[in-house]
Design a protein around this motif. Structure first.
Motif, mmCIF file in Angstrom:
data_model
loop_
_atom_site.group_PDB
_atom_site.id
_atom_site.type_symbol
_atom_site.label_atom_id
_atom_site.label_comp_id
_atom_site.label_asym_id
_atom_site.label_seq_id
_atom_site.Cartn_x
_atom_site.Cartn_y
_atom_site.Cartn_z
ATOM 1 N N ILE A 10 0.805 -1.222 0.000
ATOM 2 C CA ILE A 10 0.000 0.000 0.000
ATOM 3 C C ILE A 10 0.835 1.268 0.000
ATOM 4 O O ILE A 10 0.329 2.357 -0.296
ATOM 5 N N GLU A 11 2.153 1.158 0.300
ATOM 6 C CA GLU A 11 2.979 2.348 0.448
ATOM 7 C C GLU A 11 3.068 3.225 -0.805
ATOM 8 O O GLU A 11 2.956 4.455 -0.697
ATOM 9 N N PRO A 12 3.282 2.660 -2.020
ATOM 10 C CA PRO A 12 3.355 3.533 -3.199
ATOM 11 C C PRO A 12 2.100 4.360 -3.414
ATOM 12 O O PRO A 12 2.168 5.534 -3.797
ATOM 13 N N MET A 13 0.937 3.768 -3.146
ATOM 14 C CA MET A 13 -0.317 4.500 -3.299
ATOM 15 C C MET A 13 -0.407 5.635 -2.282
ATOM 16 O O MET A 13 -0.778 6.770 -2.613
ATOM 17 N N VAL A 14 -0.051 5.338 -1.022
ATOM 18 C CA VAL A 14 -0.097 6.361 0.030
ATOM 19 C C VAL A 14 0.814 7.534 -0.319
ATOM 20 O O VAL A 14 0.452 8.702 -0.144
ATOM 21 N N VAL A 15 2.002 7.232 -0.834
ATOM 22 C CA VAL A 15 2.967 8.279 -1.184
ATOM 23 C C VAL A 15 2.404 9.201 -2.259
ATOM 24 O O VAL A 15 2.407 10.434 -2.121
ATOM 25 N N CYS A 16 1.903 8.617 -3.339
ATOM 26 C CA CYS A 16 1.450 9.441 -4.468
ATOM 27 C C CYS A 16 0.184 10.230 -4.133
ATOM 28 O O CYS A 16 0.042 11.382 -4.554
ATOM 29 N N VAL A 17 -0.740 9.618 -3.382
ATOM 30 C CA VAL A 17 -1.946 10.351 -2.995
ATOM 31 C C VAL A 17 -1.588 11.547 -2.126
ATOM 32 O O VAL A 17 -2.106 12.657 -2.323
ATOM 33 N N GLN A 18 -0.683 11.350 -1.168
ATOM 34 C CA GLN A 18 -0.327 12.457 -0.279
ATOM 35 C C GLN A 18 0.469 13.533 -1.002
ATOM 36 O O GLN A 18 0.331 14.722 -0.704
ATOM 37 N N LEU A 19 1.290 13.136 -1.972
ATOM 38 C CA LEU A 19 1.984 14.141 -2.778
ATOM 39 C C LEU A 19 0.970 15.033 -3.496
ATOM 40 O O LEU A 19 1.079 16.263 -3.496
ATOM 41 N N GLY A 20 -0.032 14.394 -4.111
ATOM 42 C CA GLY A 20 -1.062 15.166 -4.797
ATOM 43 C C GLY A 20 -1.855 16.043 -3.854
ATOM 44 O O GLY A 20 -2.133 17.216 -4.148
ATOM 45 N N ASN A 21 -2.227 15.508 -2.692
ATOM 46 C CA ASN A 21 -3.010 16.284 -1.722
ATOM 47 C C ASN A 21 -2.230 17.460 -1.163
ATOM 48 O O ASN A 21 -2.790 18.538 -0.935
ATOM 49 N N SER A 22 -0.934 17.271 -0.908
ATOM 50 C CA SER A 22 -0.140 18.360 -0.335
ATOM 51 C C SER A 22 0.087 19.473 -1.357
ATOM 52 O O SER A 22 0.095 20.657 -0.996
ATOM 53 N N LEU A 23 0.253 19.106 -2.620
ATOM 54 C CA LEU A 23 0.356 20.135 -3.660
ATOM 55 C C LEU A 23 -0.949 20.923 -3.765
ATOM 56 O O LEU A 23 -0.946 22.155 -3.878
ATOM 57 N N PHE A 24 -2.066 20.206 -3.720
ATOM 58 C CA PHE A 24 -3.370 20.862 -3.805
ATOM 59 C C PHE A 24 -3.635 21.758 -2.602
ATOM 60 O O PHE A 24 -4.216 22.842 -2.743
ATOM 61 N N MET A 25 -3.185 21.333 -1.417
ATOM 62 C CA MET A 25 -3.445 22.079 -0.192
ATOM 63 C C MET A 25 -2.845 23.486 -0.266
ATOM 64 O O MET A 25 -3.509 24.484 0.054
ATOM 65 N N THR A 26 -1.595 23.581 -0.706
ATOM 66 C CA THR A 26 -0.959 24.888 -0.846
ATOM 67 C C THR A 26 -1.613 25.702 -1.953
ATOM 68 O O THR A 26 -1.852 26.905 -1.798
ATOM 69 N N ALA A 27 -1.915 25.050 -3.074
ATOM 70 C CA ALA A 27 -2.539 25.750 -4.195
ATOM 71 C C ALA A 27 -3.886 26.342 -3.795
ATOM 72 O O ALA A 27 -4.185 27.505 -4.115
ATOM 73 N N LEU A 28 -4.698 25.563 -3.091
ATOM 74 C CA LEU A 28 -6.009 26.052 -2.676
ATOM 75 C C LEU A 28 -5.879 27.271 -1.764
ATOM 76 O O LEU A 28 -6.615 28.258 -1.901
ATOM 77 N N GLN A 29 -4.931 27.214 -0.844
ATOM 78 C CA GLN A 29 -4.745 28.309 0.110
ATOM 79 C C GLN A 29 -4.404 29.615 -0.605
ATOM 80 O O GLN A 29 -4.957 30.677 -0.284
ATOM 81 N N ILE A 30 -3.522 29.549 -1.601
ATOM 82 C CA ILE A 30 -3.113 30.758 -2.321
ATOM 83 C C ILE A 30 -4.206 31.226 -3.277
ATOM 84 O O ILE A 30 -4.454 32.435 -3.415
ATOM 85 N N ILE A 31 -4.888 30.287 -3.929
ATOM 86 C CA ILE A 31 -5.953 30.663 -4.863
ATOM 87 C C ILE A 31 -7.086 31.372 -4.131
ATOM 88 O O ILE A 31 -7.608 32.396 -4.587
ATOM 89 N N VAL A 32 -7.481 30.842 -2.977
ATOM 90 C CA VAL A 32 -8.545 31.478 -2.198
ATOM 91 C C VAL A 32 -8.129 32.880 -1.772
ATOM 92 O O VAL A 32 -8.927 33.830 -1.849
ATOM 93 N N LYS A 33 -6.891 33.035 -1.347
ATOM 94 C CA LYS A 33 -6.412 34.361 -0.944
ATOM 95 C C LYS A 33 -6.461 35.339 -2.111
ATOM 96 O O LYS A 33 -6.966 36.464 -1.983
ATOM 97 N N ASP A 34 -5.965 34.914 -3.284
ATOM 98 C CA ASP A 34 -5.933 35.810 -4.445
ATOM 99 C C ASP A 34 -7.342 36.213 -4.872
ATOM 100 O O ASP A 34 -7.601 37.389 -5.186
ATOM 101 N N ARG A 35 -8.262 35.252 -4.895
ATOM 102 C CA ARG A 35 -9.629 35.576 -5.320
ATOM 103 C C ARG A 35 -10.322 36.488 -4.303
ATOM 104 O O ARG A 35 -11.095 37.374 -4.673
ATOM 105 N N CYS A 36 -10.055 36.261 -3.028
ATOM 106 C CA CYS A 36 -10.654 37.128 -2.003
ATOM 107 C C CYS A 36 -10.072 38.537 -2.063
ATOM 108 O O CYS A 36 -10.774 39.526 -1.821
ATOM 109 N N THR A 195 0.851 22.905 -11.040
ATOM 110 C CA THR A 195 0.532 22.137 -9.833
ATOM 111 C C THR A 195 -0.646 21.204 -10.070
ATOM 112 O O THR A 195 -0.617 20.024 -9.695
ATOM 113 N N MET A 196 -1.710 21.714 -10.685
ATOM 114 C CA MET A 196 -2.903 20.897 -10.915
ATOM 115 C C MET A 196 -2.636 19.775 -11.915
ATOM 116 O O MET A 196 -3.156 18.667 -11.768
ATOM 117 N N VAL A 197 -1.808 20.028 -12.919
ATOM 118 C CA VAL A 197 -1.468 18.984 -13.891
ATOM 119 C C VAL A 197 -0.693 17.862 -13.211
ATOM 120 O O VAL A 197 -0.959 16.673 -13.438
#
Length: 446
Positions: A10-36, A195-197
């Motif tokens: 299960i480790e390879p799946m956990v690694v890749c999912v968390q990589l994607g989630n952590s990239l999205f987490m930062t992106a969402l935070q900055i996008i929300v700030k810019d739009r606000c 980041t999204m790609v």
């Protein structure tokens, strides 16, 4: 041999999912700030008071998350229960595959938002789409169910903490590079598109790996051990197991409320004065949260040799309570990291709580029990998310860190059910040792 086993596990799946989630987490935070910021400038173009504009921005961002976070927590409840039921009926990959599809579709929608310059409101259907697929809670509950099936009760906490460790390492790397990756842009590509790609590519790999390569292992129960457990746990009976589950649920929900509510406020607290972080600093700050996963794993691995699981839970809760209390008085970046350092063992409690809960039921119910824990924590967010947001907005002008002190107090309250559980188990342990001696005695001749 070890590398081969890891590749099919299960480790390879956990690694890749968390990589994607952590990239999205930062992106969402900055996008929300810019739009606000854009929305605030459009409605307050004549304002000259920078303090009032800063407060207006903080209110807009926190109000957005006040709706966004509960939607993330509530929408997956019914789909999550159904997916957990499917998992316990033999479709063990269903609680993992469905959320992965949801991750892909929701990130695709955010990519289109950046490319087509859609408004921030497009995130409402994005989060609903993610929730209908189960979301992260169902994905992690399904992952922990597979870990539980493939481990013995004695080693289950260790295997769950190992999954948390791998998850933390991936999150650390993802968050550390997320700010720099988000800032990549060209004349035709806006910040965040790359980041999204990358997120979409990571989720696609995880989906294909889970469907075609991930192995579902199950440890066969030992008949002698099973008979012995049936005899030694008889005094507690069904009522005792239910009580244990209730106490673990209470401690887990309270602690999760304190941790998650603080994280929800931190994402806007970091972006205001005096910290006022940019994308790279946000990424590093998020990475510090994943360092705690690594330190929690190492701490649990070392301390478990001398203390019980229940003591480990208490140590982890006290660590978080101390660090988040100091966070209330943070005014500089270095103080932020000092407060983070005090929470080094903050992520020890939840994997152990999951492990202890799984030991109260049979293997055929692992998925439902662990997913129910995840979903119970989501339901509780309906109460604490708006409460924390309103308290933060009301105290923003005189003491914005007040909500962190509140989290510290709630964490102390979470220790109470764990202490009750530990006391009850201590009494049963003394009885179990006596029955073990009787069970191990050779039969007497008649």
């Amino acid at each position: 041999m070890y590398l081969t086993n890891v590749w099919w596990s299960i480790e390879p799946m956990v690694v890749c999912v968390q990589l994607g989630n952590s990239l999205f987490m930062t992106a969402l935070q900055i996008i929300v700030k810019d739009r606000c910021i854009n929305a605030s400038n459009a409605t307050n173009s004549s304002a000259v008071n920078s303090t009032s504009m800063e407060d207006s921005l903080q209110n807009a961002m926190s109000s957005f998350y006040m709706i966004y976070r509960p939607l993330i927590q509530l929408v997956p409840i019914l789909p999550g229960l159904f997916l957990a039921w499917l998992g316990d009926r033999g479709w063990r990959k269903a609680p993992i595959v469905a959320p992965l599809v949801g991750f892909m579709l929701s990130r695709l929608l955010l990519l289109l938002m950046l490319l087509l310059d859609w408004p921030l409101e497009i995130l409402w259907p994005e989060v609903i789409l993610l929730g209908l697929s189960g979301g992260f809670g169902v994905y992690w509950g399904g992952t922990m169910a597979l870990v539980s099936l493939g481990s013995t009760e004695q080693d289950r906490s260790k295997f769950m903490m190992r999954a948390e460790l791998v998850n933390g390492l991936a999150g650390l790397v993802g968050c550390a590079v997320s700010g720099h990756l988000f800032s990549l842009s060209t004349g035709s590509l806006r910040p965040g598109v790359v980041t999204m790609v990358v997120c979409l590519l990571l989720y696609t790999f995880c989906l294909l790996y889970t469907i075609f390569f991930l192995q579902v292992k199950q440890i066969a129960p030992n008949d002698h051990k099973h008979q012995r457990e049936a005899k030694t746990t008889a005094p507690s009976g069904q009522c005792g197991r239910i009580l244990n589950i209730v106490l673990l649920l209470a401690g887990g929900i309270l602690y999760n409320a304190a941790v998650c509510a603080s994280k929800n406020i931190l994402v806007v607290f970091e972006l205001k004065e005096p910290l006022h972080w940019n994308a790279e600093e946000v990424g590093y700050g998020n990475a510090s949260g994943f360092v705690i996963i690594i330190s929690s794993f190492l701490g649990a691995m070392v301390m478990s040799r001398w203390v019980s699981d229940h003591t480990l839970i208490t140590i982890g809760m006290l660590s978080f309570s101390t660090g988040i209390f100091l966070m209330a008085f943070v005014t500089t970046t270095y103080m932020f990291y000092i407060a983070r350092a005090l929470t080094l063992f903050a992520l020890i409690p939840m994997p152990i709580i999951r492990s202890l809960m799984s030991q109260q039921v049979q293997g055929s119910s692992y998925g439902m029990v662990l997913t129910s824990l995840q979903l119970s924590m989501k339901v509780s967010s309906v109460g604490y998310t708006p409460l924390y947001t309103k308290i933060y907005q009301q105290t923003l002008s005189w003491f914005p860190g007040f909500v962190f002190i509140l989290s510290s107090i709630i964490t102390i309250l979470a220790i109470i059910p764990i202490s009750i559980l530990r006391s009850g188990l201590a009494k049963r342990c003394s009885y179990q040792q006596e029955t073990d001696k009787e069970y191990l005695l050779p039969p007497q001749e008649t």
